[in-house]
Scaffold this active site. Structure first.
Site: not given
Ligand code: BV8
Length: 246
Positions: A107, A122
């Site tokens: 963002d 990302h």
């Molecule tokens: C890669 C951009 C390899 C887009 C994002 C199985 C199948 C397919 C893929 C995979 C798999 N297993 C693993 C993978 C890899 C996959 C992955 O990790 N999947 C996960 C879900 C299991 N990763 C990928 O695909 C990555 N690429 O591995 O490529 C490769 C290598 C070579 C060649 C080809 C390929 C790419 C990952 C990037 C994805 N894109 N964003 C868009 O935004 O539209 S990720 C997206 O998720 C956002 O960036 C976001 O940041 C992120 C989510 O994570 P968090 O930031 O942690 O957010 P979340 O909502 O989950 O949590 C929020 C937290 O905040 C919570 O804990 C909450 O308690 C806390 N919170 C709430 N309020 C507050 C707070 N904390 C503090 N203060 C507060 N007030």
């Protein structure tokens, strides 16, 4: 949370620290009104799972839907204002000899708050690229969704890393290098689920750094962190900075 809730030993460590890394996730943006990835979406988007929309396959299948989803998020982000936690991170960057802000967020709020050394793992939703040439293109005002690249005619796409796509090589290299050479790594507002970002705290621990988690909820990192500051980033980060530099 106020200054006294920050452990004295962490304050002492931070006063001696020379190199610090802050890894941020969607939870940091949440307090500025940008919904996290796992929060229920609103309006039209409550019927879609972000994990199904933020993929190359989704864009291939329905480019118009995906483009409009990012337009909706861009508008949302445009109205968000960085909270005090963002400014506390700018404060740390101003005061520490070496500070790297590694963000999973797309963002651009850290830059808007004044952070300078930001590593965008990302990408950034405010930028569009040609889906073929990968060059940055300003789509301007257009009804077309997605608009064509003015150079080659291919569809534009948001300049973000979708699930299944590789992260920008320089970003992940710089982030890993920073994690391996820091004294303290903060993991702030991330569920520590998305790879490879979620492995950075482990890199820091292996290199002998102190790892601090800031999150109101438990995550898979909590049990491995040296400190867990259980609270929202917008409250904990200003309290941390006040405790260190009071
Ligand atoms: C890669 C951009 C390899 C887009 C994002 C199985 C199948 C397919 C893929 C995979 C798999 N297993 C693993 C993978 C890899 C996959 C992955 O990790 N999947 C996960 C879900 C299991 N990763 C990928 O695909 C990555 N690429 O591995 O490529 C490769 C290598 C070579 C060649 C080809 C390929 C790419 C990952 C990037 C994805 N894109 N964003 C868009 O935004 O539209 S990720 C997206 O998720 C956002 O960036 C976001 O940041 C992120 C989510 O994570 P968090 O930031 O942690 O957010 P979340 O909502 O989950 O949590 C929020 C937290 O905040 C919570 O804990 C909450 O308690 C806390 N919170 C709430 N309020 C507050 C707070 N904390 C503090 N203060 C507060 N007030």
């Amino acid at each position: 949370m106020n200054d006294t809730d920050i452990p004295d030993s962490l304050v002492r460590t931070m006063r001696l620290a020379r190199s610090v890394v802050a890894l941020t996730g969607a939870g940091v943006s949440a307090e500025s009104g940008v919904p996290t990835f796992r929060e229920a979406q609103t309006g039209l988007w409550q019927f879609y799972d972000p994990m199904d929309l933020a993929t190359p396959e989704a864009f291939e299948r329905d480019p118009q839907l995906v483009w409009k989803w990012y337009e909706w998020r861009r508008r949302l982000v445009g109205t968000a204002e960085p909270h005090g936690g963002y400014r506390a991170l700018v404060d740390l960057e101003d005061r520490l000899p070496s500070f790297s802000l590694v963000t999973q967020n797309v963002d651009g709020l850290h830059q808007r708050a004044g952070s300078r050394n930001v590593i965008e793992l990302h990408g950034n939703i405010t930028r569009s690229i040609c889906s073929v040439e990968r060059t940055t293109v300003d789509p301007g005002i257009t009804e077309l969704a997605p608009p064509p690249c003015p150079q080659c005619g291919a569809s534009l796409r948001p300049d973000v890393v979708w699930f299944g796509e590789a992260l920008p090589a320089t970003a992940i290299l710089d982030a890993t290098e920073a994690a391996r050479s820091c004294d303290v790594l903060f993991s702030i507002g991330t569920s520590s689920l998305v790879q490879p970002a979620a492995s950075l705290p482990e890199e820091a621990t292996r290199a002998g750094a102190i790892v601090v988690e800031i999150n109101p909820e438990e995550t898979p990192l909590s049990s491995r962190a040296d400190y867990v500051l259980r609270g929202p980033a917008g409250k904990v980060l200003p309290a941390l900075v006040n405790a260190i530099y009071r």
